[in-house]
Motif scaffolding. Structure first.
Motif, PDB file in Angstrom:
ATOM      1  N   ALA A   1       0.835  -1.202   0.000  1.00  0.00           N
ATOM      2  CA  ALA A   1       0.000   0.000   0.000  1.00  0.00           C
ATOM      3  C   ALA A   1       0.870   1.252   0.000  1.00  0.00           C
ATOM      4  N   GLY A   2       1.928   1.235   0.793  1.00  0.00           N
ATOM      5  CA  GLY A   2       2.831   2.375   0.841  1.00  0.00           C
ATOM      6  C   GLY A   2       3.478   2.647  -0.512  1.00  0.00           C
ATOM      7  N   ALA A   3       3.832   1.556  -1.224  1.00  0.00           N
ATOM      8  CA  ALA A   3       4.457   1.720  -2.539  1.00  0.00           C
ATOM      9  C   ALA A   3       3.487   2.347  -3.533  1.00  0.00           C
ATOM     10  N   ILE A   4       2.230   1.899  -3.511  1.00  0.00           N
ATOM     11  CA  ILE A   4       1.228   2.436  -4.438  1.00  0.00           C
ATOM     12  C   ILE A   4       0.898   3.882  -4.105  1.00  0.00           C
ATOM     13  N   LEU A   5       0.750   4.182  -2.814  1.00  0.00           N
ATOM     14  CA  LEU A   5       0.366   5.528  -2.385  1.00  0.00           C
ATOM     15  C   LEU A   5       1.549   6.495  -2.349  1.00  0.00           C
ATOM     16  N   GLY A   6       2.755   5.956  -2.476  1.00  0.00           N
ATOM     17  CA  GLY A   6       3.932   6.816  -2.446  1.00  0.00           C
ATOM     18  C   GLY A   6       4.243   7.355  -1.064  1.00  0.00           C
ATOM     19  N   ARG A   7       3.932   6.573  -0.039  1.00  0.00           N
ATOM     20  CA  ARG A   7       4.166   7.002   1.351  1.00  0.00           C
ATOM     21  C   ARG A   7       4.828   5.886   2.152  1.00  0.00           C
ATOM     22  N   ASP A   8       5.554   6.282   3.186  1.00  0.00           N
ATOM     23  CA  ASP A   8       6.030   5.327   4.179  1.00  0.00           C
ATOM     24  C   ASP A   8       4.818   4.924   5.015  1.00  0.00           C
ATOM     25  N   PRO A   9       4.461   3.623   5.043  1.00  0.00           N
ATOM     26  CA  PRO A   9       3.260   3.204   5.780  1.00  0.00           C
ATOM     27  C   PRO A   9       3.220   3.693   7.221  1.00  0.00           C
ATOM     28  N   ALA A  10       4.365   3.718   7.886  1.00  0.00           N
ATOM     29  CA  ALA A  10       4.404   4.121   9.297  1.00  0.00           C
ATOM     30  C   ALA A  10       3.953   5.561   9.487  1.00  0.00           C
ATOM     31  N   THR A  11       4.180   6.402   8.490  1.00  0.00           N
ATOM     32  CA  THR A  11       3.816   7.817   8.619  1.00  0.00           C
ATOM     33  C   THR A  11       2.317   8.049   8.433  1.00  0.00           C
ATOM     34  N   LEU A  12       1.607   7.040   7.951  1.00  0.00           N
ATOM     35  CA  LEU A  12       0.167   7.190   7.732  1.00  0.00           C
ATOM     36  C   LEU A  12      -0.649   6.890   8.995  1.00  0.00           C
ATOM     37  N   ILE A  13      -0.086   6.115   9.898  1.00  0.00           N
ATOM     38  CA  ILE A  13      -0.842   5.669  11.062  1.00  0.00           C
ATOM     39  C   ILE A  13      -1.318   6.867  11.887  1.00  0.00           C
ATOM     40  N   GLY A  14      -2.643   6.859  12.161  1.00  0.00           N
ATOM     41  CA  GLY A  14      -3.244   7.949  12.927  1.00  0.00           C
ATOM     42  C   GLY A  14      -3.654   9.139  12.091  1.00  0.00           C
ATOM     43  N   LYS A  15      -3.313   9.132  10.795  1.00  0.00           N
ATOM     44  CA  LYS A  15      -3.639  10.258   9.924  1.00  0.00           C
ATOM     45  C   LYS A  15      -4.996  10.030   9.241  1.00  0.00           C
ATOM     46  N   HIS A  16      -5.718  11.118   9.004  1.00  0.00           N
ATOM     47  CA  HIS A  16      -7.024  11.059   8.340  1.00  0.00           C
ATOM     48  C   HIS A  16      -6.814  10.873   6.844  1.00  0.00           C
ATOM     49  N   ILE A  17      -7.501   9.895   6.267  1.00  0.00           N
ATOM     50  CA  ILE A  17      -7.283   9.557   4.862  1.00  0.00           C
ATOM     51  C   ILE A  17      -7.526  10.741   3.935  1.00  0.00           C
ATOM     52  N   TRP A  18      -8.571  11.533   4.193  1.00  0.00           N
ATOM     53  CA  TRP A  18      -8.892  12.622   3.266  1.00  0.00           C
ATOM     54  C   TRP A  18      -8.109  13.901   3.563  1.00  0.00           C
ATOM     55  N   THR A  19      -7.416  13.917   4.714  1.00  0.00           N
ATOM     56  CA  THR A  19      -6.454  14.989   4.957  1.00  0.00           C
ATOM     57  C   THR A  19      -5.149  14.680   4.233  1.00  0.00           C
ATOM     58  N   GLU A  20      -4.763  13.401   4.273  1.00  0.00           N
ATOM     59  CA  GLU A  20      -3.547  12.979   3.595  1.00  0.00           C
ATOM     60  C   GLU A  20      -3.703  12.948   2.080  1.00  0.00           C
ATOM     61  N   PHE A  21      -4.911  12.581   1.619  1.00  0.00           N
ATOM     62  CA  PHE A  21      -5.156  12.473   0.185  1.00  0.00           C
ATOM     63  C   PHE A  21      -6.439  13.236  -0.182  1.00  0.00           C
ATOM     64  N   PRO A  22      -6.414  14.557  -0.048  1.00  0.00           N
ATOM     65  CA  PRO A  22      -7.623  15.357  -0.301  1.00  0.00           C
ATOM     66  C   PRO A  22      -8.124  15.248  -1.736  1.00  0.00           C
ATOM     67  N   GLN A  23      -7.241  14.915  -2.675  1.00  0.00           N
ATOM     68  CA  GLN A  23      -7.663  14.792  -4.069  1.00  0.00           C
ATOM     69  C   GLN A  23      -8.605  13.600  -4.280  1.00  0.00           C
ATOM     70  N   GLY A  24      -8.674  12.714  -3.281  1.00  0.00           N
ATOM     71  CA  GLY A  24      -9.569  11.564  -3.394  1.00  0.00           C
ATOM     72  C   GLY A  24     -10.989  11.843  -2.926  1.00  0.00           C
ATOM     73  N   ARG A  25     -11.210  13.002  -2.302  1.00  0.00           N
ATOM     74  CA  ARG A  25     -12.556  13.352  -1.835  1.00  0.00           C
ATOM     75  C   ARG A  25     -13.524  13.414  -3.017  1.00  0.00           C
ATOM     76  N   ASP A  26     -14.742  12.879  -2.751  1.00  0.00           N
ATOM     77  CA  ASP A  26     -15.842  12.922  -3.721  1.00  0.00           C
ATOM     78  C   ASP A  26     -15.566  12.118  -4.991  1.00  0.00           C
ATOM     79  N   GLN A  27     -14.489  11.334  -4.997  1.00  0.00           N
ATOM     80  CA  GLN A  27     -14.267  10.406  -6.095  1.00  0.00           C
ATOM     81  C   GLN A  27     -15.071   9.131  -5.837  1.00  0.00           C
TER      82      GLN A  27
END
Length: 223
Positions: free
Chosen positions: A95-121
């Motif tokens: 998942a980290g490779a596809i999203l272009g992120r270190d997985p550990a840095t995503l923990i506790g983060k809001h998905i639509w704050t981290e990836f706002p371009q995905g809202r309303d898709q």
């Protein structure tokens, strides 16, 4: 150890605290412990003077969580888990490779704050639907922000979502290319002046006849 935390800001504000930590035994071995405590007496300044609490060895639970995390990191599909507040609780390496992120840095983060371009898709709406209906959803969808096609398997629970997804872009591009070729062939055969047909060489069965058969021969192919 409880006394050392008596003056913590959490205890001062709420009168209780809840935490997990790794402890070292006298023999050098380690264990995981979960502690819950609350103040039962305070002084005039409001500082906790007496506490009551419980500490539980959760080493077996932690080992199981680590084994699960290692297993999910080995699967070929990308996997993420979201809590009911839409915050990441887990993301594997794929998942980290596809999203272009270190997985550990995503923990506790809001998905639509981290990836706002995905809202309303489309995927956003599917996640919302899965949570609202508490029903499993499987879908192949194009993700505009990532410019890729994904096969998605969304498993809801009252606590959040478990999402498995894999990149199927090469297959979808191939399917779309075939579909485009078939459409171009259909348009060609329907607009050509000659009669065009396809026949099975073994059964001699006619599988397709172009629409202008009737105008050329004066009767339909069935006649």
């Amino acid at each position: 150890d409880i006394a050392e935390h008596a003056g913590s800001s959490l205890l001062a504000e709420t009168g209780r605290y809840d935490y997990t930590l790794r402890l070292r035994h006298a023999d050098g071995s380690y264990c995981w412990a979960h502690t819950t405590a609350r103040a039962i007496e305070r002084d005039d300044a409001g500082k906790a003077t007496r506490l009551v609490g419980v500490r539980i060895d959760i080493s077996a639970q932690k080992r199981a969580e680590l084994e699960l995390a290692e297993m999910l990191d080995r699967v070929s599909d990308a996997y993420v888990a979201l809590d009911k507040n839409w915050c990441y609780t887990f993301a594997n390496a794929r998942a980290g490779a596809i999203l272009g992120r270190d997985p550990a840095t995503l923990i506790g983060k809001h998905i639509w704050t981290e990836f706002p371009q995905g809202r309303d898709q489309t995927l956003h709406r599917l996640y919302e639907k899965a949570m609202a209906t508490q029903a499993y959803i499987s879908a192949e969808e194009y993700d505009p922000p990532l410019t890729r096609w994904f096969e998605n398997h969304i498993y809801p629970s009252p606590d959040g979502l478990s999402i498995y997804f894999r990149d199927i872009t090469p297959r979808k591009l191939s399917e779309l290319a075939v579909r485009d070729s078939e459409e171009k062939l259909r348009q060609l055969t329907e607009n050509m002046h000659e009669v065009f047909w396809l026949m099975d060489a073994q059964t001699r069965r006619i599988e397709y006849v172009s629409p202008n058969h009737a105008s050329v021969f004066g009767h339909s192919c069935e006649q």
